[in-house]
Design an enzyme around this catalytic site. Structure first.
Site, short mmCIF file in Angstrom:
data_model
loop_
_atom_site.label_atom_id
_atom_site.label_comp_id
_atom_site.label_asym_id
_atom_site.label_seq_id
_atom_site.Cartn_x
_atom_site.Cartn_y
_atom_site.Cartn_z
N HIS A 11 0.73 -1.25 -0.05
CA HIS A 11 0.08 0.02 -0.03
C HIS A 11 0.91 1.32 0.11
O HIS A 11 1.86 1.31 0.61
CB HIS A 11 -1.06 -0.23 1.13
CG HIS A 11 -0.56 -0.10 2.52
ND1 HIS A 11 0.12 1.07 3.09
CD2 HIS A 11 -0.18 -0.88 3.35
CE1 HIS A 11 0.52 0.79 4.38
NE2 HIS A 11 0.33 -0.47 4.65
N ASP A 16 6.54 0.98 6.22
CA ASP A 16 5.05 0.51 6.06
C ASP A 16 4.21 1.55 5.52
O ASP A 16 4.02 2.74 6.00
CB ASP A 16 4.35 0.63 7.79
CG ASP A 16 3.15 0.19 7.61
OD1 ASP A 16 2.54 -0.20 6.65
OD2 ASP A 16 2.53 0.29 8.80
N GLU A 24 -5.06 2.09 3.07
CA GLU A 24 -4.84 0.55 3.78
C GLU A 24 -5.01 1.01 5.49
O GLU A 24 -5.79 0.39 6.20
CB GLU A 24 -3.72 0.00 3.74
CG GLU A 24 -3.64 -1.46 4.29
CD GLU A 24 -3.20 -1.38 5.68
OE1 GLU A 24 -3.31 -2.68 6.59
OE2 GLU A 24 -2.48 -0.43 6.09
N GLU A 25 -4.30 2.10 5.78
CA GLU A 25 -4.04 2.48 7.30
C GLU A 25 -5.27 2.64 7.82
O GLU A 25 -5.37 2.28 9.25
CB GLU A 25 -3.05 3.49 7.53
CG GLU A 25 -1.62 3.12 7.03
CD GLU A 25 -1.05 2.10 7.82
OE1 GLU A 25 -1.60 1.52 8.74
OE2 GLU A 25 0.03 1.73 7.48
N ASP A 32 3.24 -6.29 3.30
CA ASP A 32 3.05 -5.31 4.10
C ASP A 32 3.34 -5.79 5.66
O ASP A 32 2.78 -5.31 6.66
CB ASP A 32 1.49 -5.07 4.15
CG ASP A 32 1.17 -3.71 4.84
OD1 ASP A 32 2.17 -3.02 5.36
OD2 ASP A 32 0.08 -3.61 5.48
N HIS A 62 4.28 2.75 12.54
CA HIS A 62 3.44 3.84 12.75
C HIS A 62 4.13 4.90 13.77
O HIS A 62 3.50 5.40 14.49
CB HIS A 62 1.93 3.22 13.65
CG HIS A 62 1.24 2.45 12.74
ND1 HIS A 62 0.12 1.82 13.09
CD2 HIS A 62 1.40 1.85 11.45
CE1 HIS A 62 -0.51 1.15 12.27
NE2 HIS A 62 0.31 1.10 10.92
#
Lengths: 502, 502
Positions: A285, A297, A331-332, A359, A438
């Site tokens: 993504h 990510d 996606e997140e 991912d 994140h």
């Protein structure tokens, strides 16, 4: 000695019988076919790890994240990065490059701050969780109650948290388990009247970094601000509480949620020479959280995917079926990208032979993780390994020769198809993945050029071979799920091709 | 076989002769004396790691840092923490508890921010280095020039940095080497007309953390703002420069330097029963940088030091000589604490038998590092280990049985005495020390209760045994330095007692 030689044939017979019963024998024809790909796989590996593409995936990704930074769903930055990537893929000769519109969430982080007022005044590191409501403009000031688990909250503090800020200082088990506090914690705290929830960052290792991520709300339950704090601060609050000290925090979180906006899944292809309508899909993504630059990510996953097309195209390697890269958007915060794609391509899914997503990091590649339908009583990987008739593993040159049947999912996005399409993800040495996940530390420094080259080589090789084999991966639906019939053939094939693998 | 047995006695004779020549043989009397301490050392270890003091060092330190947070030289927080500790030591029955006044620097960090304007707008994590001047109120805006080393600056960029911000993106070698960029970088950049220096954080591992630390200025060279940035941002600037992209940064750093103020070294004792004027000193520093809470640097070292006195006092273990704990003030920005102490106690240094400091972490203790005077041709630790006559090592119960002769220093503060007093530091498994050093991540989570217990046990045991032995550590000055005469006796003794090792 005599007795041993006597027993050996019996043992071998048993093994053969078991295998035969589960259709575990590979035909010599298939073995020969798979082996015939070694030359082209060697070419892909050599060009990617030593030749013309050496360092290219890292270089392209660094240029990209340095240019756009974070790319949160719904933002200008993400859309600009999509435009850039569409142009870039075209410039490399990737075919059918286009964006496919989907509606995605737009949630924006504003100013945020937190200060501990008692027992000592100090600023706290915080990040509003994705989707969180904000505090009133003037903030919230309240005492803190620390709980160790949802059970602890319900059993011991249900009458103690009204008007308070609840801190969830749970014991980290693993991401898939502990992330429930990020999603469910604010809801459960609100049910007992809490005014905000501070969630210990979901990680197995902390250097005072705050980890954001999506939170949830429940219909009929008051939405309260849901905020990530560091592991260190959660432990500090715990110590204060255990000493009987009052902890008071002033929290000011400004966020805003807007109506959905348009974004795009980013698509490109190497069109198949014989069955272009049949697709092997590689993906990652392109969106990221709004902290760090989303290099890990999921910059790494997205870039090994589209760059695999560049490698195949540039080397003139055209498989019988189409290899398609899809770089998911959004996606997140809810996977709107893949959900939209699924809806738009419902009728074509029958032609999706194999769907891959990376991912969970692009650290040293080890092989492939996969889901082969619902049936669980397959031969283990070890059985396949022990078959002496299979000895030439295609990806041995990069030592990525492991095949692991996933017990859970395989990449957030493609999990949507795990019961209807064969799915696989990059198996990699990702033990530190959640250290960076994140956070502000998700930067290019997490990645390594040589490692990314190997991941691209694996990705391109697997996609090509599966897209080029004489037969499709068999799919047969029954009321018990899919792959109940020829599943062994499928698994062995995957084990040879994908992992190629020990 | 015959020839081998013939040669063996010759070999053994050579070894014995060499040892004899360097006075390497331990007297049986000394061996018996050292062995006689096993009972009391076992008592210390048991009480600290299993008994009444189990977890106490961690608990006291956590209470302390949770109460006071960061403790920068010259601040109210540091002075309050000293008052607290004086009271606490008294409450435990530590003797002669008092503060000793010294003048220390006061430098205060104000608001600070940095924003990259080109090629992409984003906030940068920064920390002014200790002692740095600030920018004008409105900040500094300038293009960035990245250099890889001081040589690179002087040879390739001497005419390119006037009016620019210089980024030092050096290759990290080890702290003692690479810290030179923090100290010398701003001076050298200023010599070529740079308006500010951004120094890559001095660490071997980064998770987007900024590491502060003291910088320097030189008489006659313009003082420019000296600011730490992350490893990640230094590498990002490097990539931009290599692509030929202009990097422009807006830097606003507010700092203030004040005249020196009064602070205190914090002192307590277990007074010796026979020679109270003779001192074995254990130490760490109580001040910290103004980020994080200084739990590791150097809360751990300070707390194992004073808590060693509590252990000895509570167990009724009183050595012949005095064991003194000194918790230095103002180590971080120039070591004013130990410098003042040295000046005030000049006449007593002859009675300082052994001086210890722990300021390089309190991770798993391995033994003791020491400096035994200037003479370097001592027997190695291995020689001592191989002497079968020495087999009962006092600290074997906690597996801290290594003695390492330091090639450099032994704790910042006590290095001042390395040529005149035997000095030692805690040898510990501190490979991750610089991950946390001078950052927000220097919190209680770096430390572990059981590990701290072992460090306290080692510290108390070594201090006690050295303070109680029949003879002083020999000190003999000559024009060649000290310990040129009976150094072997000293080293063997230290190896037995300090590390008590293997």
């Amino acid at each position: 000695m005599f007795r041993i030689t006597l027993f050996l044939p019996v043992l071998l017979l048993t093994v053969t019988f078991t295998k035969s019963e589960d259709e575990c024998n590979l035909s010599q024809e298939l073995i020969d076919e798979i082996r015939s790909y070694q030359t082209v796989v060697d070419k892909i590996i050599d060009a990617t790890t030593n030749g013309q593409f050496k360092g290219a995936t890292f270089k392209e990704l660094a240029t990209f994240v340095d240019k756009f930074g974070a790319r949160l769903s719904g933002t200008r930055s993400l859309e600009d990065s999509i435009d850039y990537l569409l142009d870039l893929m075209k410039s490399y000769g990737v075919q059918n490059v286009h964006g496919e519109d989907v509606q995605v969430p737009l949630w924006v982080r504003g100013n945020e701050s937190a200060k501990m007022l008692l027992p000592r005044e100090t600023n706290l590191a915080v990040l509003a969780l994705g989707g969180s409501v904000g505090t009133p403009d003037e903030g919230i000031e309240a005492d803190v109650v620390v709980v160790r688990s949802l059970e602890d909250l319900h059993q011991n503090y249900s009458n103690a948290v009204a008007g308070k800020i609840v801190v969830f200082n749970y014991e980290y088990i693993r991401y898939g388990v502990s992330v429930s506090y990020r999603r469910q914690g604010p809801i459960e705290a609100a049910k007992h009247g809490a005014v905000a929830a501070l969630i210990r960052s979901v990680t197995d290792f902390s250097m005072n970094l705050v980890h954001t991520g999506q939170t949830s709300y429940e219909e009929g339950v008051t939405k309260i601000p849901a905020v990530a704090i560091t592991v260190e601060d959660a432990n500090m609050f715990q110590r204060y509480q255990e000493r009987g000290q009052t902890v008071r925090v002033k929290l000011n979180i400004q966020t805003e949620s807007f109506p959905e906006v348009k974004s795009r899944n980013t698509v490109g292809e190497v069109v198949g020479s014989e069955n272009p309508e049949k697709v092997v899909l590689v993906s990652g993504h392109l969106d990221s959280w709004d902290v760090g630059v989303g290099a890990m990510d999921d910059g790494g996953g997205a870039f090994i995917s589209w760059y695999s097309l560049v490698v195949l195209k540039s080397l003139g390697i055209v498989p019988k079926r189409t290899v398609r890269a899809v770089l998911w958007t959004a996606e997140e915060n809810g996977m709107a990208g893949v959900i939209g794609y699924d809806a738009a391509h419902k009728d074509e899914l029958k032609d999706f032979i194999f769907v891959m997503e990376s991912d969970e990091g692009t650290f040293t590649p080890l092989g492939l993780e996969f889901i082969a339908g619902k049936k669980r009583d397959l031969h283990s990987h070890r059985d396949i390994e022990d078959d002496d008739s299979i000895s030439n593993w295609l990806l041995a040159p990069i030592n990525a020769t492991q095949a692991v049947r996933s017990s859970g999912g395989v990449g957030s996005d493609i999990t949507i198809w795990k019961d209807v399409i064969p799915t696989g993800s990059l198996l990699n040495d990702n033990g530190k993945y959640f250290w960076y996940h994140h956070t502000k530390a998700d930067t290019m420094d997490v990645l390594d050029p040589d490692t990314l080259d190997k991941a691209t080589a694996l990705w391109a090789s697997v996609a090509y071979v599966v897209a080029d084999l004489k037969d499709d991966f068999p799919r047969d639906f029954s009321d018990k799920g899919f792959y109940t019939i020829p599943n062994v053939f499928y698994v062995v094939l995957l084990s040879l091709v994908g992992l190629l693998l020990h």
